[in-house]
Design a protein around this motif. Structure first.
Motif, PDB file in Angstrom:
ATOM      1  N   ASN A 124       2.700   5.783  -5.558  1.00 13.34           N
ATOM      2  CA  ASN A 124       2.535   6.015  -4.249  1.00 13.34           C
ATOM      3  C   ASN A 124       0.972   5.532  -4.005  1.00 13.34           C
ATOM      4  O   ASN A 124       0.609   5.039  -2.771  1.00 13.34           O
ATOM      5  N   LEU A 125       0.107   5.971  -4.848  1.00 17.08           N
ATOM      6  CA  LEU A 125      -1.479   5.851  -4.463  1.00 17.08           C
ATOM      7  C   LEU A 125      -1.991   4.618  -5.028  1.00 17.08           C
ATOM      8  O   LEU A 125      -2.900   4.243  -4.315  1.00 17.08           O
ATOM      9  N   LEU A 126      -0.971   3.782  -5.527  1.00 10.15           N
ATOM     10  CA  LEU A 126      -1.632   2.286  -6.009  1.00 10.15           C
ATOM     11  C   LEU A 126      -2.280   1.628  -4.901  1.00 10.15           C
ATOM     12  O   LEU A 126      -3.354   1.068  -5.027  1.00 10.15           O
ATOM     13  N   PRO A 127      -1.543   1.341  -3.756  1.00  9.28           N
ATOM     14  CA  PRO A 127      -2.224   0.696  -2.386  1.00  9.28           C
ATOM     15  C   PRO A 127      -3.641   1.111  -2.155  1.00  9.28           C
ATOM     16  O   PRO A 127      -4.589   0.301  -1.676  1.00  9.28           O
ATOM     17  N   TRP A 128      -3.883   2.561  -2.226  1.00 12.09           N
ATOM     18  CA  TRP A 128      -5.136   3.065  -1.676  1.00 12.09           C
ATOM     19  C   TRP A 128      -6.264   2.875  -2.753  1.00 12.09           C
ATOM     20  O   TRP A 128      -7.372   2.801  -2.609  1.00 12.09           O
ATOM     21  N   ILE A 129      -5.856   3.044  -4.077  1.00 11.62           N
ATOM     22  CA  ILE A 129      -6.885   2.822  -5.026  1.00 11.62           C
ATOM     23  C   ILE A 129      -7.312   1.420  -5.408  1.00 11.62           C
ATOM     24  O   ILE A 129      -8.432   1.283  -6.136  1.00 11.62           O
ATOM     25  N   ILE A 130      -6.411   0.431  -4.938  1.00 12.84           N
ATOM     26  CA  ILE A 130      -7.024  -1.006  -5.108  1.00 12.84           C
ATOM     27  C   ILE A 130      -8.261  -1.397  -3.974  1.00 12.84           C
ATOM     28  O   ILE A 130      -8.002  -0.956  -2.872  1.00 12.84           O
ATOM     29  N   PRO A 131      -9.194  -2.165  -4.653  1.00  6.61           N
ATOM     30  CA  PRO A 131     -10.407  -2.361  -3.640  1.00  6.61           C
ATOM     31  C   PRO A 131      -9.816  -3.192  -2.433  1.00  6.61           C
ATOM     32  O   PRO A 131      -8.755  -3.971  -2.549  1.00  6.61           O
ATOM     33  N   GLY A 132     -10.404  -2.786  -1.315  1.00  2.00           N
ATOM     34  CA  GLY A 132      -9.783  -3.676   0.085  1.00  2.00           C
ATOM     35  C   GLY A 132      -9.952  -5.199  -0.057  1.00  2.00           C
ATOM     36  O   GLY A 132      -9.126  -5.858   0.509  1.00  2.00           O
ATOM     37  N   VAL A 133     -11.145  -5.430  -0.737  1.00  3.79           N
ATOM     38  CA  VAL A 133     -11.030  -7.100  -0.930  1.00  3.79           C
ATOM     39  C   VAL A 133      -9.780  -7.925  -1.603  1.00  3.79           C
ATOM     40  O   VAL A 133      -9.335  -8.734  -1.563  1.00  3.79           O
ATOM     41  N   VAL A 134      -9.445  -6.929  -2.743  1.00  2.00           N
ATOM     42  CA  VAL A 134      -8.546  -7.534  -3.578  1.00  2.00           C
ATOM     43  C   VAL A 134      -7.255  -7.349  -2.888  1.00  2.00           C
ATOM     44  O   VAL A 134      -6.472  -8.250  -2.949  1.00  2.00           O
ATOM     45  N   VAL A 135      -6.901  -6.510  -2.134  1.00  6.50           N
ATOM     46  CA  VAL A 135      -5.923  -6.186  -1.136  1.00  6.50           C
ATOM     47  C   VAL A 135      -5.941  -7.359  -0.499  1.00  6.50           C
ATOM     48  O   VAL A 135      -4.718  -8.153  -0.147  1.00  6.50           O
ATOM     49  N   LEU A 137      -7.094 -10.120  -0.844  1.00  9.57           N
ATOM     50  CA  LEU A 137      -6.845 -11.541  -1.599  1.00  9.57           C
ATOM     51  C   LEU A 137      -5.201 -11.636  -1.608  1.00  9.57           C
ATOM     52  O   LEU A 137      -4.549 -12.485  -1.603  1.00  9.57           O
ATOM     53  N   VAL A 138      -4.808 -10.451  -2.364  1.00  9.70           N
ATOM     54  CA  VAL A 138      -3.211 -10.403  -2.626  1.00  9.70           C
ATOM     55  C   VAL A 138      -2.388 -10.813  -1.438  1.00  9.70           C
ATOM     56  O   VAL A 138      -1.472 -11.514  -1.420  1.00  9.70           O
ATOM     57  N   MET A 174      -2.587 -11.348  14.066  1.00  9.18           N
ATOM     58  CA  MET A 174      -3.101  -9.710  14.056  1.00  9.18           C
ATOM     59  C   MET A 174      -1.932  -8.951  13.414  1.00  9.18           C
ATOM     60  O   MET A 174      -2.185  -8.133  12.675  1.00  9.18           O
ATOM     61  N   ALA A 175      -0.622  -9.361  13.825  1.00 10.53           N
ATOM     62  CA  ALA A 175       0.316  -8.479  13.108  1.00 10.53           C
ATOM     63  C   ALA A 175       0.342  -8.806  11.673  1.00 10.53           C
ATOM     64  O   ALA A 175       0.515  -7.465  10.911  1.00 10.53           O
ATOM     65  N   SER A 176       0.081  -9.741  11.083  1.00  7.96           N
ATOM     66  CA  SER A 176       0.094  -9.842   9.610  1.00  7.96           C
ATOM     67  C   SER A 176      -0.942  -8.969   9.014  1.00  7.96           C
ATOM     68  O   SER A 176      -0.790  -8.576   8.026  1.00  7.96           O
ATOM     69  N   VAL A 177      -2.249  -9.030   9.557  1.00  6.75           N
ATOM     70  CA  VAL A 177      -3.330  -8.292   8.925  1.00  6.75           C
ATOM     71  C   VAL A 177      -2.917  -6.859   9.114  1.00  6.75           C
ATOM     72  O   VAL A 177      -3.248  -6.221   8.147  1.00  6.75           O
ATOM     73  N   ILE A 178      -2.417  -6.327  10.142  1.00  2.00           N
ATOM     74  CA  ILE A 178      -2.272  -4.975  10.589  1.00  2.00           C
ATOM     75  C   ILE A 178      -1.068  -4.376   9.530  1.00  2.00           C
ATOM     76  O   ILE A 178      -1.350  -3.322   8.936  1.00  2.00           O
ATOM     77  N   PHE A 179      -0.160  -5.522   9.360  1.00  2.82           N
ATOM     78  CA  PHE A 179       0.964  -4.901   8.269  1.00  2.82           C
ATOM     79  C   PHE A 179       0.363  -4.678   6.668  1.00  2.82           C
ATOM     80  O   PHE A 179       0.837  -3.849   6.313  1.00  2.82           O
ATOM     81  N   ALA A 180      -0.635  -5.696   6.450  1.00  2.00           N
ATOM     82  CA  ALA A 180      -1.274  -5.363   5.193  1.00  2.00           C
ATOM     83  C   ALA A 180      -2.175  -4.031   5.239  1.00  2.00           C
ATOM     84  O   ALA A 180      -2.078  -3.339   4.310  1.00  2.00           O
ATOM     85  N   ASN A 181      -2.840  -3.825   6.345  1.00  2.00           N
ATOM     86  CA  ASN A 181      -3.428  -2.546   6.244  1.00  2.00           C
ATOM     87  C   ASN A 181      -2.621  -1.433   6.422  1.00  2.00           C
ATOM     88  O   ASN A 181      -2.957  -0.282   5.782  1.00  2.00           O
ATOM     89  N   VAL A 251     -11.717 -11.074   4.683  1.00  2.28           N
ATOM     90  CA  VAL A 251     -10.929 -11.754   3.320  1.00  2.28           C
ATOM     91  C   VAL A 251      -9.614 -12.635   3.853  1.00  2.28           C
ATOM     92  O   VAL A 251      -9.544 -14.054   3.555  1.00  2.28           O
ATOM     93  N   MET A 252      -9.012 -12.208   4.739  1.00  2.00           N
ATOM     94  CA  MET A 252      -7.650 -12.697   5.061  1.00  2.00           C
ATOM     95  C   MET A 252      -7.839 -13.761   6.002  1.00  2.00           C
ATOM     96  O   MET A 252      -7.115 -14.754   6.039  1.00  2.00           O
ATOM     97  N   THR A 253      -8.823 -13.577   7.008  1.00  2.00           N
ATOM     98  CA  THR A 253      -8.624 -14.399   8.373  1.00  2.00           C
ATOM     99  C   THR A 253     -10.232 -14.688   8.779  1.00  2.00           C
ATOM    100  O   THR A 253     -10.294 -15.687   9.639  1.00  2.00           O
ATOM    101  N   SER A 254     -11.071 -13.951   8.374  1.00  2.00           N
ATOM    102  CA  SER A 254     -12.404 -14.303   9.050  1.00  2.00           C
ATOM    103  C   SER A 254     -12.542 -14.151  10.314  1.00  2.00           C
ATOM    104  O   SER A 254     -13.403 -14.804  11.015  1.00  2.00           O
ATOM    105  N   GLY A 255     -11.677 -13.267  11.053  1.00  2.00           N
ATOM    106  CA  GLY A 255     -11.765 -13.195  12.368  1.00  2.00           C
ATOM    107  C   GLY A 255     -10.938 -14.275  13.093  1.00  2.00           C
ATOM    108  O   GLY A 255     -10.567 -14.044  14.230  1.00  2.00           O
ATOM    109  N   GLY A 256     -10.497 -15.394  12.583  1.00  2.00           N
ATOM    110  CA  GLY A 256      -9.734 -16.242  12.922  1.00  2.00           C
ATOM    111  C   GLY A 256      -7.988 -16.118  13.173  1.00  2.00           C
ATOM    112  O   GLY A 256      -7.655 -15.077  12.673  1.00  2.00           O
ATOM    113  N   PRO A 257      -7.362 -17.088  13.650  1.00  2.00           N
ATOM    114  CA  PRO A 257      -7.905 -18.251  14.290  1.00  2.00           C
ATOM    115  C   PRO A 257      -8.365 -17.825  15.702  1.00  2.00           C
ATOM    116  O   PRO A 257      -7.585 -17.114  16.263  1.00  2.00           O
TER     117      PRO A 257
END
Lengths: 311, 433
Positions: A124-135, A137-138, A174-181, A251-257
């Motif tokens: 369960n802890l796995l997503p939390w311990i992976i660095p944000g930048v790696v998350v 990119l994945v 926005m929905a996609s990055v929120i989902f990842a978050n 990492v995912m969108t640079s704020g775009g599009p």
């Protein structure tokens, strides 16, 4: 024997009273911590406020000058700022609320007795311990429209005929990055709430059961009130973090599009490190600080803070 | 125990403190890590910052620097690799802090900004006496000249051309374009290449990063549009709007671009072509070597950007530069290193390894520049111009932070091409400083 030496002389009067000396000593003990906090928290805040009053574009050192509230006026008339502020609220509210609900359910599940619980708690802890930048990119790879697994799976099960560019369309980005978050933040809530659940004494539940409380009643009248301090702290902390958290978006969108996923903290970074406009970036960060201070004050007031349950 | 030979705690502490102070004073002047191997005590160090967009450059530059260091007894170059995304910012902060490297590699579109900071060394008189001055293309000098002074060496040139999958042209029975093809031919070919059911698209349009704006502008020049005319920004002229509308419609109406086009940046357009998702893309020659590995040399070619409705076309020249800073501490050593890097052998090796164009005619006539993969770039030289966006230093950062989001709004249909270019022209006008 010298008689004179044995005559008791009154001790010279101390410059400060005993109480004052004790108070001073106590403050002296606090001094190292105060210096550390002042240097690492207070000084940067004051420096940011100071910078916000200047026209300070790093690539134009000759234009450095005091402009008073000029940067604040510019911010009021900056449509991108208002867009990013709106995006920030959407980003925070959607991310944290869903993280909390799913994290709570996860905690209840992990609190139950079953085989393999220890393994699942670690997993369960796995997503939390992976660095944000790696998350970032994945997830960027997962969402890739041309060869990413998300589109591939949806096409194979017949839900899609043409791939969707999840991060390139304003409607989905926005929905996609929120989902990842959300994926990343669930473990934070589940582990915090799990700790809270395990701290509730069994006797309280037993007493409630003896008094005839149903499962639902026990949940609402025992579990929830006793978890309140943890929930308040966890949600407040997470809201502040998420408000300032720009790694995934960068990492995912640079704020775009078209700034569709630009939040105020990523806009601040862009202003500082692309435009090198440190004066305006400092202004944005001061406003972020004010918003967070106001929010925290109201939040703690409405939720009655972390006072004890009996209080 | 004899008291005279006893080492008291006080004496011990004093000795430790004194040795620490002596060691610290010895280290204070060092600019290199304490444990790094030093070449010779007499060799003066040159700090050289190199920004890295791709790993291939690290081994190339390390090899060149190593050769230089072995060939010299009095100068030693220490290369500082910086990821490309942080390079400009790192240079600016180093200059602001008064500690710039002696020299660096940077792109010509940064020069104006650094010159505005008063950070660049004026190399005009030295370069005019340099042995290769006359043999270097005038356009190359144009990319590194500001207000009549030469501030850098042009290390390599780039212009843009269209990459095409020749094997798919045959596979789909399409017509391979000639060097003077038109935008209509381009659209026909892009449509022929587009097979959404196979996840294949005609054109890998770039919507992310500064070059999203530049590539769109190159197509606008085909309609007779210009960025600046008589000192005024005219990029919102009717010709520009019409060409931009045509360009946007590649995404919105003709749908010959992949769905991710509005945010696709350098990596995505290069990989999209390499993975067979797109069949054409516009880029500089820097991705030729990569495509040779991705799709294989016989399966692609390059052609110039198509001729527009005004019977015009333009490709923008950029250069990679070697630049010295006023605040550098070893200017003599830096000059020695930079001129060594610009010698025929090193210059040619640098350009061919990275697929960039050399700045001297004698080198541009040798293979691989005679191969079909470079043909589009070589044929584009006659109509290539120095990027109009180099005119004002402030435009550099603004193209990225404000220009790209505006163009993306147009790419996704949130605003019309005219609204986009009006806003864009207003932004450029506001930042003409």
């Amino acid at each position: 024997m010298n008689k004179e030496a044995s005559v008791a002389m009154p001790a010279p009067r101390a410059l400060l009273s005993r109480a004052t000396r004790e108070t001073l000593a106590n403050y002296t003990y606090l001094l190292p911590a105060a210096i550390c906090l002042g240097g690492t928290v207070l000084f940067p805040i004051l420096k940011a406020i100071h910078m916000s009053l200047y026209h300070n574009v790093l690539s134009r050192p000759q234009d450095y000058r005091f402009i008073g509230l000029g940067n604040y006026l510019r911010m009021i008339h900056d449509p991108t700022f208002w867009l990013t502020l709106k995006n920030s609220f959407v980003w925070v509210i959607c991310s944290v609320s869903i993280q909390f609900v799913l994290g709570f359910l996860g905690a209840l599940f992990l609190n139950a007795e079953f085989k393999g619980r220890a393994f699942l708690r670690t997993l369960n802890l796995l997503p939390w311990i992976i660095p944000g930048v790696v998350v970032g990119l994945v997830w960027e790879y997962l969402y890739q429209p041309n060869y990413g697994p998300v589109n591939d799976i949806l096409r194979r099960v017949g839900l899609l005929t043409v791939p969707i560019a999840w991060l390139s369309q304003p409607a989905f980005a926005m929905a996609s990055v929120i989902f990842a978050n959300i994926w990343r933040g669930i473990p934070f809530f589940s582990i915090m709430i799990l700790a809270g659940l395990q701290a509730i004494p069994d006797e309280v539940y037993e007493a409630a059961t003896v008094d005839g409380a149903s499962v639902t009643q026990r949940f609402w009248h025992v579990t929830m009130p006793m978890l309140r301090p943890i929930i308040v702290v966890a949600t407040a902390t997470r809201i502040i973090w998420t408000f300032n958290y720009a790694d995934l978006i960068f990492v995912m969108t640079s704020g775009g599009p078209a700034n569709a996923t630009q939040i105020t903290s990523s806009y601040t970074l862009l202003t500082a490190y692309t435009d090198l406009d440190f004066g305006y970036a400092a202004t944005l960060s001061v406003i972020l600080l004010v918003i967070m201070l106001v929010f925290t004050a109201f939040y703690l007031k409405f939720t009655k803070g972390v006072e004890s349950v009996s209080g | 125990m004899d008291d005279r030979s006893r080492f008291s705690r006080r004496q011990f502490l004093q000795t430790v403190a004194a040795s620490g102070a002596v060691a610290a004073s010895g280290l204070a002047g060092r600019e290199v890590p304490f444990l790094s191997p030093t070449k010779a005590s007499a060799a003066s160090t040159v700090r050289f910052q190199f920004s890295v967009p791709e790993p291939l450059r690290i081994s190339l530059v390390e090899g060149l620097v190593d050769r230089f260091n072995k060939s010299q007894s009095d100068v030693e170059v220490k290369v500082e690799f910086v990821p490309q995304a942080q390079a400009r910012q790192q240079l600016i902060t180093a200059i602001t802090a008064g500690n710039p490297p002696d020299c660096c590699q940077m792109w010509d579109n940064w020069l104006g900004e650094f010159d505005g900071m008063g950070a660049l060394e004026d190399l005009t008189s030295q370069i005019k006496g340099w042995k290769f001055y006359a043999g270097t293309a005038p356009t190359a000098w144009q990319t590194v000249s500001l207000k009549g002074k030469i501030v850098s060496f042009p290390l390599a040139l780039t212009n843009d051309a269209i990459f095409i999958r020749t094997d798919r042209v045959k596979e789909y029975g399409l017509k391979m374009p000639t060097f003077d093809w038109t935008t209509d031919d381009f659209l026909t070919l892009a449509k022929g290449f587009t097979k959404p059911e196979k996840n294949q698209y005609g054109f890998g349009l770039r919507g992310g990063g500064t070059w999203a704006v530049l590539y769109a502008t190159e197509f606008m020049y085909g309609s007779g549009a210009q960025v600046l005319k008589d000192g005024k920004v005219v990029i919102n002229s009717p010709e520009a709007v019409s060409a931009f509308e045509w360009y946007i419609n590649l995404i919105l109406k003709a749908k010959v671009t992949p769905p991710s086009a509005p945010t696709d940046a350098y990596r995505q357009i290069v990989e999209g072509f390499g993975r067979g998702v797109t069949n054409m893309y516009l880029h500089n020659s820097g991705s030729i070597e990569e495509q040779k590995k991705f799709v294989g040399e016989p399966n692609f070619a390059t052609v110039p950007i198509p001729v527009g409705p005004a019977k015009k076309r333009a490709s923008f020249f950029f250069s990679e530069t070697l630049t010295m800073f006023k605040g550098g501490k070893n200017k003599e050593g830096a000059w020695k290193f930079l001129t060594w890097m610009m010698d025929d052998e090193q210059h040619f090796k640098y350009c061919t390894t990275l697929g960039l164009l050399p700045t001297r005619q004698n080198l541009a006539e040798k293979p691989p520049y005679t191969e079909p993969s470079y043909a589009g770039f070589v044929k584009s030289i006659p109509f290539s111009i120095v990027s109009p966006y180099l005119a004002y230093p402030s435009w550099g950062g603004k193209l990225d932070s404000e220009g790209v989001p505006m163009f993306q709004q147009a790419f996704v249909g949130q605003i019309t091409p005219k609204q986009c270019l009006d806003k864009f022209a207003e932004m450029l006008t506001k930042n003409m400083a």
